[in-house]
Design an enzyme around this catalytic site. Structure first.
Site, PDB file in Angstrom:
ATOM      1  N   GLU A   1       0.720  -1.155   0.286  1.00 34.18           N
ATOM      2  CA  GLU A   1      -0.118   0.299   0.016  1.00 34.18           C
ATOM      3  C   GLU A   1       1.021   1.794  -0.131  1.00 34.18           C
ATOM      4  O   GLU A   1       2.396   1.173   0.253  1.00 34.18           O
ATOM      5  CB  GLU A   1      -0.963   0.003   1.119  1.00 34.18           C
ATOM      6  CG  GLU A   1      -1.933  -0.827   1.165  1.00 34.18           C
ATOM      7  CD  GLU A   1      -2.665  -0.976   2.175  1.00 34.18           C
ATOM      8  OE1 GLU A   1      -3.172  -0.403   3.360  1.00 34.18           O
ATOM      9  OE2 GLU A   1      -4.223  -1.804   2.177  1.00 34.18           O
TER      10      GLU A   1
ATOM     11  N   ARG B   1      -8.861   8.599 -23.567  1.00 33.47           N
ATOM     12  CA  ARG B   1      -9.344   8.146 -24.842  1.00 33.47           C
ATOM     13  C   ARG B   1     -10.637   7.246 -24.541  1.00 33.47           C
ATOM     14  O   ARG B   1     -10.623   7.111 -25.792  1.00 33.47           O
ATOM     15  CB  ARG B   1      -7.772   7.457 -25.490  1.00 33.47           C
ATOM     16  CG  ARG B   1      -6.958   8.457 -25.995  1.00 33.47           C
ATOM     17  CD  ARG B   1      -5.651   7.929 -26.155  1.00 33.47           C
ATOM     18  NE  ARG B   1      -5.394   7.223 -25.203  1.00 33.47           N
ATOM     19  CZ  ARG B   1      -4.201   6.666 -25.019  1.00 33.47           C
ATOM     20  NH1 ARG B   1      -2.942   6.033 -26.606  1.00 33.47           N
ATOM     21  NH2 ARG B   1      -3.144   6.666 -24.217  1.00 33.47           N
TER      22      ARG B   1
ATOM     23  N   HIS C   1      -8.300  15.013 -25.008  1.00 36.92           N
ATOM     24  CA  HIS C   1      -8.046  14.029 -25.743  1.00 36.92           C
ATOM     25  C   HIS C   1      -9.421  14.653 -27.054  1.00 36.92           C
ATOM     26  O   HIS C   1      -9.258  14.764 -27.818  1.00 36.92           O
ATOM     27  CB  HIS C   1      -8.605  12.934 -25.973  1.00 36.92           C
ATOM     28  CG  HIS C   1      -8.165  11.567 -26.526  1.00 36.92           C
ATOM     29  ND1 HIS C   1      -7.849  11.609 -27.185  1.00 36.92           N
ATOM     30  CD2 HIS C   1      -9.605  11.116 -27.190  1.00 36.92           C
ATOM     31  CE1 HIS C   1      -7.690  10.862 -28.883  1.00 36.92           C
ATOM     32  NE2 HIS C   1      -9.570  10.407 -27.820  1.00 36.92           N
TER      33      HIS C   1
ATOM     34  N   ASP D   1      -6.495  11.832 -37.954  1.00 33.04           N
ATOM     35  CA  ASP D   1      -7.544  10.877 -37.429  1.00 33.04           C
ATOM     36  C   ASP D   1      -8.358  12.322 -38.082  1.00 33.04           C
ATOM     37  O   ASP D   1      -8.080  13.812 -37.535  1.00 33.04           O
ATOM     38  CB  ASP D   1      -8.076  10.270 -35.945  1.00 33.04           C
ATOM     39  CG  ASP D   1      -7.456  10.455 -34.986  1.00 33.04           C
ATOM     40  OD1 ASP D   1      -7.653  11.729 -35.023  1.00 33.04           O
ATOM     41  OD2 ASP D   1      -7.180   9.812 -34.541  1.00 33.04           O
TER      42      ASP D   1
ATOM     43  N   LYS E   1      -8.832   7.005 -40.483  1.00 36.23           N
ATOM     44  CA  LYS E   1      -8.112   6.093 -39.587  1.00 36.23           C
ATOM     45  C   LYS E   1      -8.725   4.843 -39.087  1.00 36.23           C
ATOM     46  O   LYS E   1     -10.151   4.972 -38.277  1.00 36.23           O
ATOM     47  CB  LYS E   1      -7.527   6.745 -37.982  1.00 36.23           C
ATOM     48  CG  LYS E   1      -6.859   5.863 -36.955  1.00 36.23           C
ATOM     49  CD  LYS E   1      -6.020   6.369 -36.078  1.00 36.23           C
ATOM     50  CE  LYS E   1      -6.390   6.864 -34.732  1.00 36.23           C
ATOM     51  NZ  LYS E   1      -5.356   7.099 -34.011  1.00 36.23           N
TER      52      LYS E   1
ATOM     53  N   ARG F   1      -8.637   1.797 -36.921  1.00 37.54           N
ATOM     54  CA  ARG F   1      -8.051   0.863 -35.691  1.00 37.54           C
ATOM     55  C   ARG F   1      -8.264  -0.397 -35.406  1.00 37.54           C
ATOM     56  O   ARG F   1      -9.173  -0.825 -35.733  1.00 37.54           O
ATOM     57  CB  ARG F   1      -8.512   1.613 -34.045  1.00 37.54           C
ATOM     58  CG  ARG F   1      -7.523   1.011 -33.330  1.00 37.54           C
ATOM     59  CD  ARG F   1      -6.617   2.414 -31.968  1.00 37.54           C
ATOM     60  NE  ARG F   1      -6.009   3.065 -31.753  1.00 37.54           N
ATOM     61  CZ  ARG F   1      -4.666   2.798 -31.669  1.00 37.54           C
ATOM     62  NH1 ARG F   1      -4.059   1.900 -32.045  1.00 37.54           N
ATOM     63  NH2 ARG F   1      -3.964   4.215 -31.779  1.00 37.54           N
TER      64      ARG F   1
ATOM     65  N   ASP G   1      -0.807  14.976 -33.367  1.00 41.15           N
ATOM     66  CA  ASP G   1      -1.586  14.428 -32.801  1.00 41.15           C
ATOM     67  C   ASP G   1      -1.720  15.102 -30.978  1.00 41.15           C
ATOM     68  O   ASP G   1      -1.147  15.795 -30.903  1.00 41.15           O
ATOM     69  CB  ASP G   1      -1.258  13.484 -32.597  1.00 41.15           C
ATOM     70  CG  ASP G   1      -2.382  11.619 -33.004  1.00 41.15           C
ATOM     71  OD1 ASP G   1      -3.258  12.423 -32.628  1.00 41.15           O
ATOM     72  OD2 ASP G   1      -2.110  10.480 -32.925  1.00 41.15           O
TER      73      ASP G   1
HETATM   74  C1  R5P Z   1      -6.304   8.950 -30.587  1.00 39.40           C
HETATM   75  O1  R5P Z   1      -7.093   8.369 -30.559  1.00 39.40           O
HETATM   76  C2  R5P Z   1      -4.770   9.878 -30.060  1.00 39.40           C
HETATM   77  O2  R5P Z   1      -5.045  10.766 -30.588  1.00 39.40           O
HETATM   78  C3  R5P Z   1      -3.337   9.100 -30.167  1.00 39.40           C
HETATM   79  O3  R5P Z   1      -3.495   9.084 -31.898  1.00 39.40           O
HETATM   80  C4  R5P Z   1      -2.960   7.760 -30.532  1.00 39.40           C
HETATM   81  O4  R5P Z   1      -3.985   7.834 -28.839  1.00 39.40           O
HETATM   82  C5  R5P Z   1      -1.999   7.748 -30.475  1.00 39.40           C
HETATM   83  O5  R5P Z   1      -1.675   6.120 -30.425  1.00 39.40           O
HETATM   84  P1  R5P Z   1      -0.604   5.523 -30.810  1.00 39.40           P
HETATM   85  O6  R5P Z   1       0.823   6.121 -30.526  1.00 39.40           O
HETATM   86  O7  R5P Z   1      -0.370   4.258 -29.757  1.00 39.40           O
HETATM   87  O8  R5P Z   1      -0.717   4.964 -32.181  1.00 39.40           O
END
Ligand code: R5P
Length: 282
Positions: free
Chosen positions: A27, A82, A115, A152, A175, A177, A204
């Site tokens: 803890e 996120r 975000h 994105d 984008k 994922r 980003d």
């Molecule tokens: C996602 O929507 C965020 O804006 C970033 O594009 C994302 O978290 C980037 O993650 P990574 O570097 O793992 O591709």
């Protein structure tokens, strides 16, 4: 360290690092030194890990127990942001859970480039959002840049804001994922301009595994752009993300919301201004 930079920006406000240790059972124990009674206290802690979230919650309680007057919680990198909606049935809205808990003991919360606006709505206490965008834009002014690209559509407002500051064109990629480390990117159906020969910067909010930036850089290189660079507010750079991006990007800029090897500019002035001009007026 960002907390120290914020204290300098606030005219060398006394700055302390709490004492932390683990009990034998694992803890967490912490203690904040100094006299906090009747003082306005600013806690600076990113919720980058579960451990840092717990530290923040305990720190908030410690400050209240010590009789602080007002408590302002600065979360430079708001972890879990996120997961701002259930993407699949059975998932929580993690960002809302964090918002509700971190604000409990606070008079106001300050964070940087959240975000998405969905998290903003989860706060019931005053929330102020600083931004690394103007600071990064100032760095980019020193470079030859023709085009800004968001990897994105979710980043459209961010890239537009940067593009306005730099008076540059922008575009947002599509984008998809695949999993937490892989993405598929494509160009928008109608491109308003040709990409060949352009000096492009991918913008980003977070770079985590680097998968998004590496894929975006590859896609743009196939379009015969002259150079590709990348910039973000929050540089997590997990595992070899920094090296993988450096292999495909001419340069890489990040702010200091998290300690990282691409840290080139500080958000401390923006956070200090919010603390001075908005939090202190609550
Ligand atoms: C996602 O929507 C965020 O804006 C970033 O594009 C994302 O978290 C980037 O993650 P990574 O570097 O793992 O591709």
């Amino acid at each position: 360290m960002l907390a120290e930079r914020i204290s300098r920006e606030l005219g060398n406000t006394p700055f302390a690092i709490p004492f932390l240790k683990r009990f034998p059972d694992g803890e967490l124990y912490l203690r904040v030194g100094g006299r906090l009674e009747g003082e306005d206290v600013v806690l600076v802690q990113s919720t980058r890990t579960d451990e840092s979230l717990l530290e923040l919650l305990l720190l908030e309680d410690a400050a209240r127990e010590a009789g602080c007057r007002r408590l302002f919680v600065v979360i430079p990198y708001f972890g879990y942001a996120r997961q701002d909606r259930p993407f699949f049935p059975g998932e929580p809205v993690s960002s809302r859970v964090l918002a509700r808990h971190v604000e409990l003991a606070a008079d106001a919360v300050v964070t940087v480039d959240l975000h998405s606006p969905l998290t903003t709505a989860a706060f019931s206490k005053p929330l102020f959002e600083a931004t690394g965008i103007p600071a990064i834009a100032r760095l980019l002014r020193e470079r030859s840049v023709d085009l800004l690209v968001s990897p994105d559509r979710g980043g459209t407002e961010r890239v537009k804001r940067m593009a306005q500051l730099l008076n540059l064109p922008w575009l947002a990629l599509e984008k998809k994922r695949i999993d937490s480390e892989h993405v598929e990117l494509s160009l928008p159906h109608e491109l308003p301009f040709a990409l060949d020969g352009k000096n492009v910067v991918i913008v980003d909010d977070v770079i985590s595994t680097g998968g998004t930036i590496v894929e975006a850089a590859r896609l743009l290189s196939r379009q015969k752009v002259a150079t590709v660079a990348a910039a973000c507010t929050h540089g997590l750079f997990l595992r070899d993300a920094f090296e993988r991006i450096k292999a495909v990007a001419n340069y890489l800029y990040s702010t200091d919301t998290l300690d990282n090897p691409a840290e080139k500019v500080s958000v401390a002035p923006d956070i200090a201004q919010i603390l001075r001009d908005q939090c202190m007026r609550i």
